[in-house]
Write a protein that holds these residues in place. Sequence first.
Motif, mmCIF file in Angstrom:
data_model
loop_
_atom_site.group_PDB
_atom_site.id
_atom_site.type_symbol
_atom_site.label_atom_id
_atom_site.label_comp_id
_atom_site.label_asym_id
_atom_site.label_seq_id
_atom_site.Cartn_x
_atom_site.Cartn_y
_atom_site.Cartn_z
ATOM 1 N N ILE A 5 -0.786 25.758 40.772
ATOM 2 C CA ILE A 5 -1.304 25.750 39.391
ATOM 3 C C ILE A 5 -2.605 25.359 39.306
ATOM 4 O O ILE A 5 -3.168 25.383 38.481
ATOM 5 N N VAL A 6 -3.155 24.666 40.174
ATOM 6 C CA VAL A 6 -4.464 24.043 40.186
ATOM 7 C C VAL A 6 -5.575 25.036 39.983
ATOM 8 O O VAL A 6 -6.284 24.880 39.502
ATOM 9 N N LEU A 7 -5.544 26.002 40.740
ATOM 10 C CA LEU A 7 -6.625 27.055 41.073
ATOM 11 C C LEU A 7 -6.734 27.811 39.354
ATOM 12 O O LEU A 7 -7.934 28.000 39.054
ATOM 13 N N PRO A 8 -5.632 28.317 39.069
ATOM 14 C CA PRO A 8 -5.732 28.833 37.640
ATOM 15 C C PRO A 8 -6.325 27.876 36.663
ATOM 16 O O PRO A 8 -7.012 28.255 35.646
ATOM 17 N N LEU A 9 -5.650 26.661 36.844
ATOM 18 C CA LEU A 9 -6.391 25.539 35.819
ATOM 19 C C LEU A 9 -7.831 25.402 35.727
ATOM 20 O O LEU A 9 -8.411 25.239 34.824
ATOM 21 N N MET A 10 -8.299 25.397 36.945
ATOM 22 C CA MET A 10 -9.767 25.293 37.432
ATOM 23 C C MET A 10 -10.507 26.236 37.024
ATOM 24 O O MET A 10 -11.456 26.139 36.047
ATOM 25 N N VAL A 11 -10.139 27.595 36.971
ATOM 26 C CA VAL A 11 -10.649 28.708 36.577
ATOM 27 C C VAL A 11 -10.784 28.928 34.841
ATOM 28 O O VAL A 11 -11.705 29.164 34.383
ATOM 29 N N GLY A 12 -9.827 28.457 34.413
ATOM 30 C CA GLY A 12 -9.363 28.474 32.822
ATOM 31 C C GLY A 12 -10.385 27.351 32.275
ATOM 32 O O GLY A 12 -11.135 27.664 31.406
ATOM 33 N N GLY A 13 -10.568 26.173 33.010
ATOM 34 C CA GLY A 13 -11.538 25.044 32.493
ATOM 35 C C GLY A 13 -12.933 25.524 32.609
ATOM 36 O O GLY A 13 -13.651 25.382 31.767
ATOM 37 N N LEU A 14 -13.230 26.126 33.641
ATOM 38 C CA LEU A 14 -14.505 26.392 33.921
ATOM 39 C C LEU A 14 -14.794 27.430 32.722
ATOM 40 O O LEU A 14 -16.119 27.417 32.523
ATOM 41 N N TYR A 15 -14.036 28.574 32.702
ATOM 42 C CA TYR A 15 -14.375 29.635 31.641
ATOM 43 C C TYR A 15 -14.454 28.954 30.224
ATOM 44 O O TYR A 15 -15.406 29.223 29.656
ATOM 45 N N LEU A 44 -12.145 33.102 40.478
ATOM 46 C CA LEU A 44 -10.984 34.117 39.960
ATOM 47 C C LEU A 44 -10.842 35.317 41.008
ATOM 48 O O LEU A 44 -9.904 35.760 41.395
ATOM 49 N N VAL A 45 -12.229 35.894 41.182
ATOM 50 C CA VAL A 45 -12.060 36.918 42.335
ATOM 51 C C VAL A 45 -11.691 36.346 43.790
ATOM 52 O O VAL A 45 -10.834 37.088 44.371
ATOM 53 N N LEU A 46 -11.964 35.168 44.146
ATOM 54 C CA LEU A 46 -11.525 34.613 45.385
ATOM 55 C C LEU A 46 -10.051 34.407 45.500
ATOM 56 O O LEU A 46 -9.327 34.814 46.584
ATOM 57 N N SER A 47 -9.550 33.984 44.293
ATOM 58 C CA SER A 47 -7.900 33.672 44.239
ATOM 59 C C SER A 47 -7.134 35.206 44.249
ATOM 60 O O SER A 47 -6.031 35.204 44.820
ATOM 61 N N SER A 48 -7.721 36.277 43.570
ATOM 62 C CA SER A 48 -7.150 37.437 43.704
ATOM 63 C C SER A 48 -7.327 38.114 44.866
ATOM 64 O O SER A 48 -6.739 39.030 45.226
#
Length: 163
Positions: A5-15, A44-48
Amino acid sequence: MTPTIVLPLMVGGLYAAGVYLLLDRSLTRVLLGFVLLGNATNLLVLSSGGPAGLAPILGYSDPEQINDPLPQALILTAIVITFGVSAFLLAIIHRSWRLVREEVVGTDEEDRRVAARRTLDADELDPDELAPDDRIAGHADSLAGDAEELADDVDLPAGSGRR
């Protein structure tokens, strides 16, 4: 590989932080917000792109183990675009600082005046009914005068003005 869950939380926090900074009137904060949005998009693109794999070199590994190179190419392109727009924003910040000695965008009174006008359809608009400040350039009332008043930046011979 187990999803975290760390990567989506980081992406959401940065956005969230990027959008918050973009909404400020300080141009430096707008620049920082834009950089944060660019980094969030890259993550986001890297995680996708899926799980990590081997290098996409022909004959080096099995096709099932090869990593998709498209997200990496898109991220590289996004980094270059983010850098270019950041340089442009820095130039705007520098120009604003040189002109008015502050980098905070002020309230534009002309925009407020235009926003306060009642809305009219362009077909209903009659230039003769507008206030003199709202009339378009070249309206009949703005052409009254002699040639010197019409073109102050060009040397026109006397009597060559429009009537």
